[in-house]
Design an enzyme around this catalytic site. Structure first.
Site, mmCIF file in Angstrom:
data_model
loop_
_atom_site.group_PDB
_atom_site.id
_atom_site.type_symbol
_atom_site.label_atom_id
_atom_site.label_comp_id
_atom_site.label_asym_id
_atom_site.label_seq_id
_atom_site.Cartn_x
_atom_site.Cartn_y
_atom_site.Cartn_z
ATOM 1 N N CYS A 140 36.076 29.523 38.842
ATOM 2 C CA CYS A 140 35.910 30.806 38.153
ATOM 3 C C CYS A 140 36.697 30.890 36.834
ATOM 4 C CB CYS A 140 36.257 31.948 39.111
ATOM 5 S SG CYS A 140 35.641 33.539 38.538
ATOM 6 N N ARG A 175 30.193 43.679 36.913
ATOM 7 C CA ARG A 175 30.738 42.465 37.520
ATOM 8 C C ARG A 175 29.745 41.909 38.527
ATOM 9 N NH1 ARG A 175 35.822 41.613 36.129
ATOM 10 N NH2 ARG A 175 36.013 39.932 37.640
ATOM 11 N N HIS A 187 34.993 31.273 44.865
ATOM 12 C CA HIS A 187 36.311 31.482 45.466
ATOM 13 C C HIS A 187 36.156 31.373 46.972
ATOM 14 C CE1 HIS A 187 38.201 33.100 41.858
ATOM 15 N NE2 HIS A 187 37.168 33.876 41.674
HETATM 16 N N1 GLN Z 1 38.203 36.704 34.207
HETATM 17 C C1 GLN Z 1 37.010 36.103 34.589
HETATM 18 C C2 GLN Z 1 35.828 37.030 34.770
HETATM 19 O O1 GLN Z 1 35.965 38.154 35.226
HETATM 20 C C3 GLN Z 1 37.264 35.254 35.822
HETATM 21 C C4 GLN Z 1 37.524 36.054 37.070
HETATM 22 C C5 GLN Z 1 37.819 35.196 38.265
HETATM 23 O O2 GLN Z 1 38.417 34.101 38.178
HETATM 24 N N2 GLN Z 1 37.439 35.706 39.437
HETATM 25 O O3 GLN Z 1 34.757 36.607 34.439
#
Ligand code: GLN
Length: 250
Positions: free
Chosen positions: A95, A129, A195
């Site tokens: 990520c 998101r 993750h």
């Molecule tokens: N900051 C990044 C995003 O929101 C990665 C987030 C993460 O590692 N979960 O895209």
């Protein structure tokens, strides 16, 4: 005795959703086969000499943490990482760590973060998101297995020429929620939004990455199969749950 030297980059800064579990998983899977696993954490201000390591792990982090690391990367680590990638060292990046291997990240509120540029890809933040359990199928040349994971990112990632995806989305969003791709493969870099951590419940991927790193050093080494009873049960359960709920299985 065979030995694998693992470098955990920024362990105290980049560690979301138990990403560090990937390190524990790799350590155990090596030890169970009588292979020594040496793990070294390298964080802000620590020197990095990529020749000291066989495998590099970078976990996920939020926009804030990614921005905090820019200065430290610019002091030499970025160049070292670019060299290691070109020399075909093995990387697993998750990520935020995945995004950082790319060229840049433009956050949803307009900040431009110029990243390492080790892999030709870029990321653009969006307001919505992309969150939830998801699933993808690895490319045939990477074994064609199904991977289950959890994603939570605002960034939409787009791959440049010469970079192929880890696989094709079966459920969830993946790289950008549009083109059905997930993750990036370039030389011996494995990068994914997953993750969870990703490796304990995807033992085939764990072994693929370990084998890649070990073969770089010991070309004829074969990895003995492990029983993987619990690992496979965890994997199958997630597959079953996502298939039951369909593509919106969040
Ligand atoms: N900051 C990044 C995003 O929101 C990665 C987030 C993460 O590692 N979960 O895209």
């Amino acid at each position: 005795m065979y030995e694998l030297r693992i470098c955990h980059l920024y362990p105290d800064v980049l560690n979301l959703y138990g990403d560090r579990g990937n390190i524990l998983c790799m350590q155990r899977r090596l030890q169970w086969r009588g292979i020594q696993a040496n793990v070294t954490g390298v964080s802000v201000g620590d020197p990095l000499n990529v020749n000291d390591y066989d495998l590099f792990f970078i976990g996920g982090g939020q926009d804030f943490e990614q921005e905090v690391l820019l200065q430290d990367l610019a002091k030499g680590k970025a160049q070292q990482i670019r060299n290691a990638v070109e020399e075909e060292k093995t990387f697993l990046a998750i990520c935020g760590g995945y995004q950082m291997l790319g060229n840049y990240y433009k956050t949803w509120d307009g900040h431009q973060c110029d990243f390492i540029g080790a892999v030709d890809l870029y990321t653009i933040g969006g307001r919505k998101r992309m969150i939830g359990n998801y699933m993808y199928r690895m490319d045939e040349q990477d074994g064609g297995m199904t991977i289950v994971g959890f994603e939570n990112h605002s960034g939409r990632t787009y791959l440049g020429e010469g970079v192929r995806p880890m696989g094709k989305i079966l459920a969830g969003y993946g790289n950008n929620g549009k083109d059905q791709t997930e993750g990036a493969r370039y030389k011996n870099v494995f990068a994914t939004y997953s993750h969870g951590p990703v490796l304990p419940k995807n033992p085939l991927l764990a072994d693929r990455i370990l084998r890649t790193a070990l073969r770089y050093k010991y070309p004829n080494l074969e990895l003995e199969p492990l029983e993987d009873k619990y690992e496979n049960a965890a994997h199958q359960d997630m597959q079953r749950r996502m298939k039951q709920k369909g593509a919106s299985a969040h």
